[in-house]
Design a protein around this motif. Structure first.
Motif, PDB file in Angstrom:
ATOM      1  N   GLY A 142       0.769  -1.233   0.000  1.00  0.00           N
ATOM      2  CA  GLY A 142       0.000   0.000   0.000  1.00  0.00           C
ATOM      3  C   GLY A 142       0.803   1.288   0.000  1.00  0.00           C
ATOM      4  O   GLY A 142       0.241   2.370   0.165  1.00  0.00           O
ATOM      5  N   ARG A 143       2.108   1.176  -0.195  1.00  0.00           N
ATOM      6  CA  ARG A 143       2.959   2.368  -0.195  1.00  0.00           C
ATOM      7  C   ARG A 143       3.807   2.384  -1.451  1.00  0.00           C
ATOM      8  O   ARG A 143       4.231   1.329  -1.924  1.00  0.00           O
ATOM      9  N   TYR A 144       4.074   3.587  -1.973  1.00  0.00           N
ATOM     10  CA  TYR A 144       4.904   3.675  -3.170  1.00  0.00           C
ATOM     11  C   TYR A 144       6.334   3.226  -2.871  1.00  0.00           C
ATOM     12  O   TYR A 144       6.899   3.605  -1.841  1.00  0.00           O
ATOM     13  N   VAL A 145       6.916   2.473  -3.790  1.00  0.00           N
ATOM     14  CA  VAL A 145       8.339   2.172  -3.658  1.00  0.00           C
ATOM     15  C   VAL A 145       9.101   3.482  -3.856  1.00  0.00           C
ATOM     16  O   VAL A 145       8.622   4.398  -4.524  1.00  0.00           O
ATOM     17  N   GLY A 146      10.244   3.553  -3.235  1.00  0.00           N
ATOM     18  CA  GLY A 146      10.993   4.812  -3.215  1.00  0.00           C
ATOM     19  C   GLY A 146      10.871   5.478  -1.854  1.00  0.00           C
ATOM     20  O   GLY A 146      11.630   6.385  -1.529  1.00  0.00           O
ATOM     21  N   THR A 147       9.894   4.982  -1.051  1.00  0.00           N
ATOM     22  CA  THR A 147       9.686   5.579   0.271  1.00  0.00           C
ATOM     23  C   THR A 147      10.128   4.633   1.388  1.00  0.00           C
ATOM     24  O   THR A 147       9.913   4.904   2.560  1.00  0.00           O
ATOM     25  N   PHE A 148      10.754   3.499   1.013  1.00  0.00           N
ATOM     26  CA  PHE A 148      11.137   2.506   2.018  1.00  0.00           C
ATOM     27  C   PHE A 148      12.593   2.628   2.460  1.00  0.00           C
ATOM     28  O   PHE A 148      12.916   2.357   3.601  1.00  0.00           O
ATOM     29  N   GLY A 169      16.782  12.419 -14.241  1.00  0.00           N
ATOM     30  CA  GLY A 169      16.548  11.492 -13.143  1.00  0.00           C
ATOM     31  C   GLY A 169      16.314  12.276 -11.871  1.00  0.00           C
ATOM     32  O   GLY A 169      16.285  13.515 -11.902  1.00  0.00           O
ATOM     33  N   CYS A 170      16.121  11.561 -10.769  1.00  0.00           N
ATOM     34  CA  CYS A 170      16.011  12.268  -9.485  1.00  0.00           C
ATOM     35  C   CYS A 170      16.268  11.312  -8.340  1.00  0.00           C
ATOM     36  O   CYS A 170      16.264  10.092  -8.509  1.00  0.00           O
ATOM     37  N   VAL A 171      16.531  11.907  -7.176  1.00  0.00           N
ATOM     38  CA  VAL A 171      16.618  11.166  -5.925  1.00  0.00           C
ATOM     39  C   VAL A 171      15.436  11.605  -5.071  1.00  0.00           C
ATOM     40  O   VAL A 171      15.130  12.800  -5.032  1.00  0.00           O
ATOM     41  N   VAL A 172      14.781  10.657  -4.405  1.00  0.00           N
ATOM     42  CA  VAL A 172      13.794  11.041  -3.400  1.00  0.00           C
ATOM     43  C   VAL A 172      14.228  10.469  -2.051  1.00  0.00           C
ATOM     44  O   VAL A 172      14.870   9.413  -1.994  1.00  0.00           O
ATOM     45  N   THR A 173      13.901  11.187  -0.994  1.00  0.00           N
ATOM     46  CA  THR A 173      14.291  10.747   0.348  1.00  0.00           C
ATOM     47  C   THR A 173      13.414  11.414   1.399  1.00  0.00           C
ATOM     48  O   THR A 173      12.797  12.456   1.139  1.00  0.00           O
ATOM     49  N   GLN A 174      13.373  10.792   2.565  1.00  0.00           N
ATOM     50  CA  GLN A 174      12.649  11.372   3.713  1.00  0.00           C
ATOM     51  C   GLN A 174      13.575  12.284   4.508  1.00  0.00           C
ATOM     52  O   GLN A 174      13.123  12.964   5.425  1.00  0.00           O
ATOM     53  N   HIS A 175      14.880  12.230   4.216  1.00  0.00           N
ATOM     54  CA  HIS A 175      15.858  12.867   5.089  1.00  0.00           C
ATOM     55  C   HIS A 175      16.349  14.190   4.508  1.00  0.00           C
ATOM     56  O   HIS A 175      17.026  14.206   3.476  1.00  0.00           O
ATOM     57  N   GLU A 176      16.072  15.272   5.197  1.00  0.00           N
ATOM     58  CA  GLU A 176      16.413  16.592   4.680  1.00  0.00           C
ATOM     59  C   GLU A 176      17.923  16.756   4.475  1.00  0.00           C
ATOM     60  O   GLU A 176      18.369  17.224   3.424  1.00  0.00           O
ATOM     61  N   ALA A 177      18.699  16.343   5.471  1.00  0.00           N
ATOM     62  CA  ALA A 177      20.153  16.549   5.379  1.00  0.00           C
ATOM     63  C   ALA A 177      20.727  15.795   4.171  1.00  0.00           C
ATOM     64  O   ALA A 177      21.616  16.303   3.475  1.00  0.00           O
ATOM     65  N   LEU A 178      20.220  14.605   3.946  1.00  0.00           N
ATOM     66  CA  LEU A 178      20.698  13.814   2.807  1.00  0.00           C
ATOM     67  C   LEU A 178      20.316  14.495   1.485  1.00  0.00           C
ATOM     68  O   LEU A 178      21.121  14.573   0.552  1.00  0.00           O
ATOM     69  N   ALA A 179      19.095  15.015   1.422  1.00  0.00           N
ATOM     70  CA  ALA A 179      18.635  15.709   0.210  1.00  0.00           C
ATOM     71  C   ALA A 179      19.526  16.919  -0.077  1.00  0.00           C
ATOM     72  O   ALA A 179      19.937  17.147  -1.224  1.00  0.00           O
TER      73      ALA A 179
END
Ligand SMILES: *Cc1c(COP(=O)(O)O)cnc(C)c1O
Length: 348
Positions: A142-148, A169-179
């Motif tokens: 039930g969750r999009y891949v890329g968010t795990f 292309g792009c990178v996605v992340t939950q982590h601000e510092a990494l972004a």
């Protein structure tokens, strides 16, 4: 027209925001292409020489290449024959004290077994990186891949489910510092014009490509639904043919069918038969990663990767894209059936 008149051609925050929002993830950083997106993630995780990164043996070359580019040591692990994605047990066996990350590739639009892989990563305190180049809007539980994972790489190469009019292309992340770090690395180590805190590279999204992607993104849900509908028609119509293995449809996932990849021991004859009937097919991929010439020096053998060795002889991607018409699909189906009913040499 707004891009051309605006005269600003590097960067695409308008698209980054829309894409992040559509995946329900806070950060998206546009890059020059998907390979760079993977490379930048690994670079941002501070991979040191000798640090090992586990990559599925069956897949697309750039995934492996990105590890070496980032200065890591490439380690292949065998895939699960049904999903054709990383086999969690096999990955566990490849973990050493130098393992820093596992790259889960959601190949053909099929999500890797993220529950098992994430728990292995947690247990061994290593990073989970997702390669979503073939998996826009693919879902797992039930969750999009890329968010795990800690971060995920997407490609917008023209043939991907969301494709630019060139490389992107792009990178996605939950982590601000990494972004922020990835944005810096992608821009010569600088966030502003000249604050070069470290060395990076040049890998930013072109504004023109971001504009194309922002328009195409609006169509992605409908295009994805069409792919799934076409795949489902193939699945029903081709069920029950012996010697033909259809894509695995896991009940816990939404496979978005970047490719509709079947398996058959009669692959080469089927490919020829379809071509003679005017149907183009592609082999994704003719060689498993350990067996590509670039890695010949590693001297992998087919007994090291028996599943991969088998897949490279059996896989074939049938035509599947949103614009494929119902009658074209029916023609492919009847031609494939004709092959297995009337043209397969006696079963081995
Ligand atoms: C296409 C692809 C890449 C690389 O993306 P590019 O934008 O072509 O650099 C990486 N991994 C996988 C699985 C791909 O399919």
């Amino acid at each position: 027209m707004r891009v051309l008149e605006g005269g600003s051609f590097i960067g695409g925050s308008f698209f980054e925001e829309q894409f992040a929002q559509s995946l329900n993830i806070p950060y998206c950083v546009g890059t020059g292409n998907g390979t760079d997106a993977l490379f930048l993630i690994l670079k941002a995780l501070d991979l040191q020489p000798g640090d090992e990164v586990i990559v599925p043996a069956w897949g697309c070359f750039p995934t492996a290449e990105a590890v070496t580019l980032a200065g890591g040591k490439l380690v292949f692990a065998e895939v699960d024959a049904a999903r054709m994605t990383l086999d969690p047990q096999q990955a566990t066996q490849k973990i050493t004290s130098r393992t820093r990350a596992i790259i889960a590739v959601h190949l053909y639009g099929q999500p890797a077994d993220l529950t098992a892989i994430a728990s292995i990563c947690e247990q061994h305190k290593i990073y989970l990186v997702e390669d979503c180049a073939q998996a826009h809007y693919t879902q797992f539980h039930g969750r999009y891949v890329g968010t795990f994972g800690v971060a995920a790489a997407f490609s917008f190469y023209p043939t991907k489910n969301l494709g630019a009019y060139g490389d992107a292309g792009c990178v996605v992340t939950q982590h601000e510092a990494l972004a922020v770090k990835i944005r810096r690395l992608a821009n010569h180590g600088a966030l502003h014009r000249t604050d070069h805190l470290l060395e990076g590279t040049n890998s930013r999204i072109d504004t023109w490509q971001a504009a194309v992607l922002a328009v195409k993104l609006r169509h992605l849900p409908a295009w994805t639904a069409r792919r799934i509908a076409l795949a489902s028609r193939y699945q029903h119509a081709l069920r029950g043919i012996s010697d033909l293995i259809l894509p695995h449809a896991a009940a816990d996932s939404i496979h978005t069918f970047h490719l509709f990849c079947i398996r058959t021991p009669h692959r080469d004859a089927l490919k020829k038969f379809l071509r003679e009937a005017g149907i183009e097919t592609i082999i994704h991929y003719p060689q498993g990663l350990p067996f590509t010439p670039a890695y010949a020096y590693r001297r992998h053998t087919e007994t090291d990767y028996p599943v991969t060795a088998r897949l490279q002889q059996e896989v074939l991607s049938l035509p599947l894209y949103p614009e494929l018409t119902d009658s074209q699909l029916e023609y492919v189906i009847s031609t494939v059936k004709d092959f297995f009913d009337n043209h397969v040499a006696t079963r081995q």
